[in-house]
Design a protein around this motif. Sequence first.
Motif, mmCIF file in Angstrom:
data_model
loop_
_atom_site.group_PDB
_atom_site.id
_atom_site.type_symbol
_atom_site.label_atom_id
_atom_site.label_comp_id
_atom_site.label_asym_id
_atom_site.label_seq_id
_atom_site.Cartn_x
_atom_site.Cartn_y
_atom_site.Cartn_z
ATOM 1 N N THR A 51 11.091 15.531 58.808
ATOM 2 C CA THR A 51 11.140 16.489 59.920
ATOM 3 C C THR A 51 10.146 17.640 59.772
ATOM 4 O O THR A 51 10.073 18.487 60.664
ATOM 5 N N TYR A 52 9.390 17.667 58.668
ATOM 6 C CA TYR A 52 8.496 18.815 58.477
ATOM 7 C C TYR A 52 7.259 18.520 57.637
ATOM 8 O O TYR A 52 6.314 19.321 57.609
ATOM 9 N N GLU A 112 6.491 19.779 64.589
ATOM 10 C CA GLU A 112 7.746 19.050 64.421
ATOM 11 C C GLU A 112 8.692 19.824 63.499
ATOM 12 O O GLU A 112 9.909 19.863 63.724
ATOM 13 N N ALA A 113 8.130 20.454 62.472
ATOM 14 C CA ALA A 113 8.937 21.273 61.563
ATOM 15 C C ALA A 113 9.618 22.403 62.326
ATOM 16 O O ALA A 113 10.810 22.668 62.136
ATOM 17 N N LEU A 114 8.881 23.056 63.211
ATOM 18 C CA LEU A 114 9.443 24.160 63.981
ATOM 19 C C LEU A 114 10.515 23.662 64.939
ATOM 20 O O LEU A 114 11.575 24.285 65.070
ATOM 21 N N ARG A 115 10.268 22.549 65.596
ATOM 22 C CA ARG A 115 11.273 21.991 66.515
ATOM 23 C C ARG A 115 12.560 21.644 65.760
ATOM 24 O O ARG A 115 13.669 21.944 66.228
ATOM 25 N N SER A 116 12.395 21.044 64.590
ATOM 26 C CA SER A 116 13.564 20.676 63.781
ATOM 27 C C SER A 116 14.317 21.914 63.314
ATOM 28 O O SER A 116 15.561 21.967 63.365
ATOM 29 N N ALA A 117 13.556 22.905 62.864
ATOM 30 C CA ALA A 117 14.165 24.138 62.361
ATOM 31 C C ALA A 117 14.921 24.873 63.464
ATOM 32 O O ALA A 117 16.036 25.375 63.247
ATOM 33 N N ILE A 118 14.328 24.941 64.643
ATOM 34 C CA ILE A 118 14.979 25.625 65.764
ATOM 35 C C ILE A 118 16.281 24.936 66.129
ATOM 36 O O ILE A 118 17.297 25.589 66.406
ATOM 37 N N ARG A 119 16.284 23.609 66.103
ATOM 38 C CA ARG A 119 17.519 22.880 66.409
ATOM 39 C C ARG A 119 18.634 23.257 65.443
ATOM 40 O O ARG A 119 19.762 23.540 65.856
ATOM 41 N N ILE A 120 18.321 23.267 64.151
ATOM 42 C CA ILE A 120 19.350 23.598 63.162
ATOM 43 C C ILE A 120 19.833 25.032 63.346
ATOM 44 O O ILE A 120 21.047 25.303 63.363
ATOM 45 N N ILE A 179 2.867 21.645 52.087
ATOM 46 C CA ILE A 179 3.665 21.927 53.287
ATOM 47 C C ILE A 179 3.481 23.370 53.750
ATOM 48 O O ILE A 179 4.283 23.873 54.537
ATOM 49 N N LYS A 180 2.430 24.033 53.281
ATOM 50 C CA LYS A 180 2.271 25.457 53.595
ATOM 51 C C LYS A 180 2.172 25.722 55.091
ATOM 52 O O LYS A 180 2.667 26.751 55.580
ATOM 53 N N ASP A 181 1.558 24.817 55.852
ATOM 54 C CA ASP A 181 1.423 25.035 57.293
ATOM 55 C C ASP A 181 2.785 25.007 57.988
ATOM 56 O O ASP A 181 3.033 25.783 58.916
ATOM 57 N N SER A 182 3.670 24.125 57.529
ATOM 58 C CA SER A 182 5.026 24.087 58.087
ATOM 59 C C SER A 182 5.804 25.341 57.715
ATOM 60 O O SER A 182 6.530 25.910 58.542
ATOM 61 N N VAL A 183 5.665 25.780 56.473
ATOM 62 C CA VAL A 183 6.336 27.008 56.037
ATOM 63 C C VAL A 183 5.867 28.189 56.872
ATOM 64 O O VAL A 183 6.673 28.997 57.362
ATOM 65 N N LYS A 184 4.554 28.310 57.055
ATOM 66 C CA LYS A 184 3.998 29.410 57.847
ATOM 67 C C LYS A 184 4.505 29.364 59.282
ATOM 68 O O LYS A 184 4.825 30.402 59.865
ATOM 69 N N LYS A 185 4.594 28.174 59.848
ATOM 70 C CA LYS A 185 5.054 28.023 61.231
ATOM 71 C C LYS A 185 6.481 28.550 61.393
ATOM 72 O O LYS A 185 6.790 29.268 62.352
ATOM 73 N N LEU A 186 7.331 28.206 60.432
ATOM 74 C CA LEU A 186 8.716 28.653 60.499
ATOM 75 C C LEU A 186 8.817 30.162 60.304
ATOM 76 O O LEU A 186 9.542 30.852 61.034
ATOM 77 N N LEU A 187 8.086 30.668 59.329
ATOM 78 C CA LEU A 187 8.142 32.101 59.042
ATOM 79 C C LEU A 187 7.609 32.922 60.211
ATOM 80 O O LEU A 187 8.153 33.975 60.543
#
Length: 272
Positions: free
Chosen positions: A96-97, A103-111, A128-136
Amino acid sequence: MSVAKKDYKRITTKSLIEMKANGERISMLTAYDFTMAKIVDTAGVDVILVGDSASNVMAGHETTLPITLDQMVYHASSVVRGVERALVVVDLPFGTYQSDPKEALRSAIRIMKESGAHALKLEGGAEIKDSVKKLLHAGIPVMGHLGLTPQSIYKFGSYTVRAKEDAEAEKLIEDAQLLERLGCFAVVLEKIPAALAQRVAESLTIPVIGIGAGGGVDGQVLVIHDMLGMNNEFSPRFLRRYMNLFEGMTQAIGQYSADVKSGDFPNEKEQY
């Protein structure tokens, strides 16, 4: 010297950073359902991890890979409803990330929206730094996870101790420091040499939570089924069993079955 323990009515990401700064160790356990979460929270554990280890201990899979986003939302929702004090952190499941930050952000928002969880945990460092940055950037608190990362078990090939060689150890240190720079509020280190884990903890201002990483870190996490002895087939060196529920529950259930068959249950006082 012992450190006075601050009475936190609600644990937040800020609380954990304060606890590290004050030298107070952080307790963390997994939970996957309402009843267990309520017990863990009432006992005063600081962080409850809704781990993808539910794939193993709740569903019986060999690895954490099969658990789905829908299933993680279900477990997380159940846990959040049982918690008043602890910080609830949820694992983003495999697939999911890892490769797509969107996709990471979409998954995170759902949770976050559907469960009410407080933070998410992702496995990996620079990759996975780009996914981490997206969420943060979206305001979602992130806990990192380095060392043995169970979602990558087929890459590793075994559950042996990680980062024993210098090159892997240096990468782990670099990844931990990167996660802090990106803005993660904490990092889990799993199954790495104790000296390395302590070195990482001392180099970061954010808390380092260990599992099989020695006592030189800022806190500890265990799977609750393991530490309560519900799972009697898993005995790694780092596990301390605080109860033997497998034996106790087996005896109790066996006695119940025997009482039903003999007619002893229910007796006259146990009926209307």
